[in-house]
Design a protein around this motif. Structure first.
Motif, PDB file in Angstrom:
ATOM      1  N   GLY A  92      59.005  61.917  69.717  1.00 23.29           N
ATOM      2  CA  GLY A  92      58.902  61.010  68.568  1.00 23.29           C
ATOM      3  C   GLY A  92      59.435  59.647  68.951  1.00 23.29           C
ATOM      4  N   THR A  93      60.470  59.188  68.282  1.00 27.49           N
ATOM      5  CA  THR A  93      61.059  57.880  68.605  1.00 27.49           C
ATOM      6  C   THR A  93      62.287  58.026  69.499  1.00 27.49           C
ATOM      7  OG1 THR A  93      62.382  57.982  66.581  1.00 27.49           O
ATOM      8  CG2 THR A  93      60.245  56.866  66.442  1.00 27.49           C
ATOM      9  N   GLN A  94      62.472  59.198  70.069  1.00 27.55           N
ATOM     10  CA  GLN A  94      63.686  59.465  70.824  1.00 27.55           C
ATOM     11  C   GLN A  94      63.517  59.183  72.320  1.00 27.55           C
ATOM     12  OE1 GLN A  94      66.466  60.196  69.094  1.00 27.55           O
ATOM     13  NE2 GLN A  94      65.206  59.975  67.276  1.00 27.55           N
ATOM     14  N   PHE A  95      64.536  59.563  73.086  1.00 25.65           N
ATOM     15  CA  PHE A  95      64.645  59.196  74.497  1.00 25.65           C
ATOM     16  C   PHE A  95      63.477  59.701  75.337  1.00 25.65           C
ATOM     17  CE2 PHE A  95      66.107  60.433  78.770  1.00 25.65           C
ATOM     18  CZ  PHE A  95      66.426  59.180  79.271  1.00 25.65           C
ATOM     19  N   TYR A  96      63.060  60.949  75.151  1.00 27.34           N
ATOM     20  CA  TYR A  96      62.032  61.520  76.013  1.00 27.34           C
ATOM     21  C   TYR A  96      60.703  60.783  75.880  1.00 27.34           C
ATOM     22  CZ  TYR A  96      65.066  65.527  77.019  1.00 27.34           C
ATOM     23  OH  TYR A  96      66.091  66.331  77.440  1.00 27.34           O
TER      24      TYR A  96
ATOM     25  N   PHE B  11      59.811  49.865  71.721  1.00 28.62           N
ATOM     26  CA  PHE B  11      59.082  50.141  70.488  1.00 28.62           C
ATOM     27  C   PHE B  11      59.727  51.263  69.662  1.00 28.62           C
ATOM     28  CE2 PHE B  11      55.785  51.886  67.825  1.00 28.62           C
ATOM     29  CZ  PHE B  11      54.984  50.817  67.464  1.00 28.62           C
ATOM     30  N   PRO B  12      59.957  52.458  70.234  1.00 31.19           N
ATOM     31  CA  PRO B  12      60.601  53.502  69.429  1.00 31.19           C
ATOM     32  C   PRO B  12      62.035  53.155  69.049  1.00 31.19           C
ATOM     33  CG  PRO B  12      59.539  54.426  71.382  1.00 31.19           C
ATOM     34  CD  PRO B  12      59.610  52.953  71.576  1.00 31.19           C
ATOM     35  N   GLN B  13      62.726  52.425  69.941  1.00 30.30           N
ATOM     36  CA  GLN B  13      64.114  52.057  69.662  1.00 30.30           C
ATOM     37  C   GLN B  13      64.200  51.096  68.485  1.00 30.30           C
ATOM     38  OE1 GLN B  13      66.708  53.496  71.484  1.00 30.30           O
ATOM     39  NE2 GLN B  13      67.888  52.701  69.762  1.00 30.30           N
ATOM     40  N   ILE B  14      63.220  50.195  68.380  1.00 30.51           N
ATOM     41  CA  ILE B  14      63.181  49.259  67.246  1.00 30.51           C
ATOM     42  C   ILE B  14      63.066  50.041  65.936  1.00 30.51           C
ATOM     43  CG2 ILE B  14      61.779  47.496  66.111  1.00 30.51           C
ATOM     44  CD1 ILE B  14      61.064  46.479  68.955  1.00 30.51           C
ATOM     45  N   ILE B  15      62.186  51.038  65.918  1.00 30.32           N
ATOM     46  CA  ILE B  15      62.011  51.857  64.713  1.00 30.32           C
ATOM     47  C   ILE B  15      63.315  52.558  64.353  1.00 30.32           C
ATOM     48  CG2 ILE B  15      60.805  53.855  63.750  1.00 30.32           C
ATOM     49  CD1 ILE B  15      58.391  53.073  65.448  1.00 30.32           C
TER      50      ILE B  15
ATOM     51  N   GLY C 225      66.106  51.616  60.815  1.00 27.85           N
ATOM     52  CA  GLY C 225      65.965  52.531  59.682  1.00 27.85           C
ATOM     53  C   GLY C 225      65.396  53.881  60.006  1.00 27.85           C
ATOM     54  N   GLY C 226      64.694  53.999  61.131  1.00 27.63           N
ATOM     55  CA  GLY C 226      64.133  55.285  61.516  1.00 27.63           C
ATOM     56  C   GLY C 226      62.695  55.460  61.068  1.00 27.63           C
ATOM     57  N   SER C 227      62.055  56.508  61.583  1.00 26.76           N
ATOM     58  CA  SER C 227      60.632  56.736  61.322  1.00 26.76           C
ATOM     59  C   SER C 227      60.357  57.224  59.904  1.00 26.76           C
ATOM     60  CB  SER C 227      60.086  57.761  62.325  1.00 26.76           C
ATOM     61  OG  SER C 227      60.797  58.985  62.222  1.00 26.76           O
TER      62      SER C 227
END
Length: 481
Positions: free
Chosen positions: A50-54, A404-408, A412-414
């Motif tokens: 998802g928006t995480q490290f992997y 990109f995922p880190q900005i989300i 505030g999160g996805s």
């Protein structure tokens, strides 16, 4: 043995086929990452995708090795031969990913082990993709002669069709393949879908290798052909230091590099993570087939963007087309940011406007950056300008896919409107910045002013101790006629 005219014509067509396939291969192997990340997010909920490290690791690593491949194969080798002998290595690596992906239904790898496998096995593949990107992008301005029946006014069309359109076609196919495999395997076999999607990336590489090895002698004859073969061999011995290029064209190089950095920072993450964005706005509740299908709709806007750019360049200047494309992209992105809540209530409207956002990016910098790299310096060193600018772009792609995922997450999160809309705010603001940079720093030469600049550049080289007798007048004629 001297090749006949018919053989040389065949060799020219083969050379363009090989290089176009290399760029298609580039687009597919980068674009398929997005669907794989979305599939693994569903397979391993809450495990780092998802928006995480992997997700960031899988998406961004390929660009680091692409950059290395571009530097090594693009700067230390010349012509169509660059990188072809290395083709079996990424093929083997991809087959390894494919085989393990299919067999992992039985072994059920731990998520961290699976990520290590994906990252490690795709490193040599990404290296080759980078080399293919550099060598594949050189053909449109590299040996056009009157025998090719390509007029001066249509150079840019074939340039765009043979480079950016091929990359975009690969990205579009990369969005479509996982959906077809999903229909075949079903939702219970996501590992198989991921493995086959990644493994199919070997097909263009295998075609490249077979064509190259099967027509090695013929391609060699074409590489040595031309109005003055002896002059061509002398050019191979000429080395113009990058420092001289930067000293004379630093403003153009800086402008192009910044514009390319911003373009790749925006376009690659928004393309790769498109299926993840759709997955976020549906809350992960929709069927994977629906998520992947809407991702295809979004990616279908890439190719029309380059085609529209071709026609706009006919009526507007390169620089004007690029600035207009960037401003339209920014306006679309700001609209999506402001109206995000309403748009997400209708996934179809969201997907179409998302696609239009990407389309305008291809109309502007997607269609124009490569042409500008060929027209912002003397013909002798346009390849150096391209090398520097496109390397900056790959750095932008690496940082963008990581950010990109880190900005989300940070905003505030996805699960929040603010987090999901944030990338569109930032991407649109950067598009405006790129338009300002292009307007202020990039000053392309025209067909009328290029001959004078070529002569001035030769005098500049002489003043700095370079033997310009190796250049002659032939190179300029080939570039501009």
């Amino acid at each position: 043995m001297v090749a006949t005219t018919e053989q040389l014509s065949t060799a020219r067509s083969l050379a363009r086929f090989v290089r176009g396939t290399a760029l298609f291969f580039n687009g597919y192997n980068i674009g398929v990452n997005g669907a794989v990340i979305t599939l693994l997010t569903r397979e391993y909920p809450g495990s780092g995708f998802g928006t995480q490290f992997y997700s960031r690791l899988v998406a961004s690593t390929v660009f680091g090795w692409c950059l290395f491949g571009m530097l090594f194969l693009g700067w230390f080798f010349n012509g169509i031969q660059a990188g072809m002998p290395l083709a079996p290595f990424p093929i083997i690596a991809s087959m390894f990913v494919y085989s393990y992906g299919v067999g992992s239904e039985n072994f059920r790898l731990d998520v961290s082990e699976l990520v290590k496998l994906l990252v490690t096995a795709r490193m040599p593949l990404a290296f080759y993709v980078g080399g293919g990107h550099t060598t594949g992008s050189t053909f449109p301005y590299e040996r056009w002669t009157k025998q090719d029946r390509i007029t001066k006014n249509s150079h840019h069309r074939w340039f765009i069709l043979g480079t950016k359109t091929m990359i975009d076609a690969g990205v579009t196919l990369a969005a479509f393949v996982p959906l077809v495999l999903y229909w075949i395997y079903g939702e219970q076999h996501i590992h198989n879908i991921c493995g086959v999607s990644l493994g199919l990336g070997i097909v263009p590489a295998f075609v490249l290798f077979c064509v190259y090895m099967g027509y090695l002698d013929l391609l060699g004859d074409w590489d040595r052909s031309g109005p003055d073969p002896d002059h061509r061999s002398k050019l191979d011995d000429l080395w113009i230091p990058y420092s001289l290029t930067l000293r004379r064209y630093w403003k153009n190089v800086l402008g192009l590099s910044l514009a390319w950095f911003i373009y790749d920072f925006i376009m690659y993450p928004f393309g790769i993570y498109s299926s993840m964005v759709i997955n976020n706005i549906t809350g992960g509740s929709s069927s994977l087939s629906i998520v992947l299908a809407w991702s295809i709709v979004i990616n279908l806007f890439y190719v029309p963007g380059t085609l529209l750019g071709i026609f706009l360049i006919d009526y507007l200047s390169l620089k004007t087309t690029m600035i207009i494309g960037l401003l339209l992209q920014a306006a679309t992105g700001f609209y999506m940011s402001i109206m995000y809540n309403r748009l997400t209530d209708n996934v179809a409207a969201f997907a179409v406007i998302y696609g239009i956002f990407l389309c305008f990016g291809e109309v502007g910098p997607g269609s124009c950056l490569r042409l500008l790299a060929a027209r912002t310096g003397a013909p002798t060193i346009d390849g150096q300008i391209y090398d520097i600018a496109t390397a900056a772009g790959k750095v932008g792609a690496f940082i963008g896919t990581w950010a990109f995922p880190q900005i989300i997450e940070d905003l505030g999160g996805s699960d929040t409107m603010k987090g999901n809309a944030a990338p569109f705010w930032i991407g649109s603001s950067l598009a405006v910045l790129s338009a300002v940079v292009t307007f202020s720093l990039v000053k392309p030469f025209t067909c009328k002013t290029m001959p004078a600049e070529d002569k001035a550049f030769r005098r500049y080289l002489e003043e700095n101790g370079i033997d310009v007798s190796l250049l002659g007048d032939q190179l300029l004629a080939e570039k501009l006629e």
